[in-house]
Design a protein around this motif. Structure first.
Motif: not given
Length: 347
Positions: A220-244
């Motif tokens: 895919g670095k040469d041309h997008a047609k060679f990219s094997p994925v439609a998408t590849a992404s990541y995100r950080l795990l959310p953390e929610i803390t109730l303070l009271q």
């Protein structure tokens, strides 16, 4: 409610989502930065803390957690998936006849972007000076379609689906022409387009297409047609803390501030009390920070070394195979770097 973290641990391990900005976005756990913390890299420690958890997997998508690594490594892995895992794609189109209204250049571009079902691990890279190609580096395909009138169409019909034959050219019309001994070697491979319903052109009676295509191995670095994925992404795990403790009407509003399934209400002695059930589902919209009576009761963050990866394959290879191949590419890059270091030291 989660136990509170001390300030240093929070800076090191959490990204904090505030009302007007995001804090602790930079990695700071490098050796000597924090007194009392030994941040020198240790392989045994890494083996204990690093892990990969498969969350969801099907034919074309894979969701997994990569835990215990730095963002630089996670991003390198993502970029390799996008641009450095090889596939087979149409590189040359020999157009012998094209009487459709689509120009040769546009049609060639459309053909090049059609995903081809062929295992790239079974082929070699084609020499740039080789114009013909061989059975070990080239797949030959053909698209030959001619539109004619349907002699059995009703006389009063105006529907082109009834009036014409072969008037819609789809990727399923592309046929594989084995080169050399490919018919025997890939007898069970079913080489051809991944999807047969990709519209390539529309024809009318008298118009035809006669095209021979060569597929080669590339990245895919040469041309997008060679990219094997439609998408590849990541995100950080959310953390929610109730303070009271949050209850009653406030708890119901708090629940509506987050994605479905993040906050649920529990019945405690006849009162509705908010509880964090699955923070993973949160999109981190920070909607709760718009409520003056709620924003100081909740702490929003993300776990710095917990990456939620989502990989969607184009169908050329299963997503688990793509992940394995990306790891192999990363290993080869590391080995090359170590070899270069050794060579430099010897010089």
């Amino acid at each position: 409610m989660a136990a509170p973290m001390n300030n240093v641990d929070e800076i090191r391990d959490r990204v904090i989502l505030g009302e007007f900005g995001i804090k602790n976005v930079h990695t700071t756990d490098y050796p000597g930065n924090y007194p009392g913390y030994d941040d020198t890299w240790d392989f045994e420690k890494f083996k204990k803390t690093f892990r990969i958890d498969i969350v969801n997997s099907d034919e074309n998508t894979l969701e997994f957690d990569m835990i215990g690594i730095d963002a630089a490594i996670a991003n390198a892995f993502r970029r390799i998936l996008l641009a450095e895992v090889p596939t087979m794609a149409i590189e040359k189109a020999f157009i012998y006849n094209n009487t459709s209204i689509i120009q040769d250049e546009i049609l060639s571009h459309r053909l090049g972007l059609v995903p081809i079902k062929a295992d790239p691990r079974l082929f070699e890279y084609r020499n740039s000076e080789d114009q013909e190609g061989t059975e070990i580096d080239t797949i030959q395909l053909q698209l030959k379609v001619k539109c004619t009138r349907n002699p059995r169409a009703p006389k009063d019909s105006s529907d082109h689906k009834e009036l014409y034959l072969n008037h819609m050219v789809y990727s399923g019309d592309i046929k594989w022409l084995p080169v050399g001994n490919q018919a025997d070697v890939f007898a069970d491979a079913k080489i051809g387009p991944v999807h047969g319903d990709i519209l390539l052109a529309q024809l009318r009676p008298g118009q035809e297409l006669d095209i021979v295509m060569h597929c080669v191995k590339g990245i895919g670095k040469d041309h997008a047609k060679f990219s094997p994925v439609a998408t590849a992404s990541y995100r950080l795990l959310p953390e929610i803390t109730l303070l009271q403790t949050i209850e009653g009407e406030q708890a119901e509003r708090l629940k509506r501030c987050f994605s479905p399934g993040v906050i649920e209400l529990e019945n405690v002695n006849g009162r509705k009390v908010a509880k964090v059930v699955n923070s993973r589902l949160d999109t981190c919209s920070r909607e709760v920070l718009r409520h003056d009576d709620l924003k100081n009761l909740v702490k929003l963050g993300r776990v710095r070394d917990h990456f939620i990866f989502s990989v969607e394959s184009t169908g050329i290879l299963p997503p688990d195979v793509l992940v394995t191949e990306a790891i192999n590419v990363l290993i080869s890059k590391c080995q090359k770097f170590l070899t270069e270091l050794d060579t430099t030291e010897m010089d």
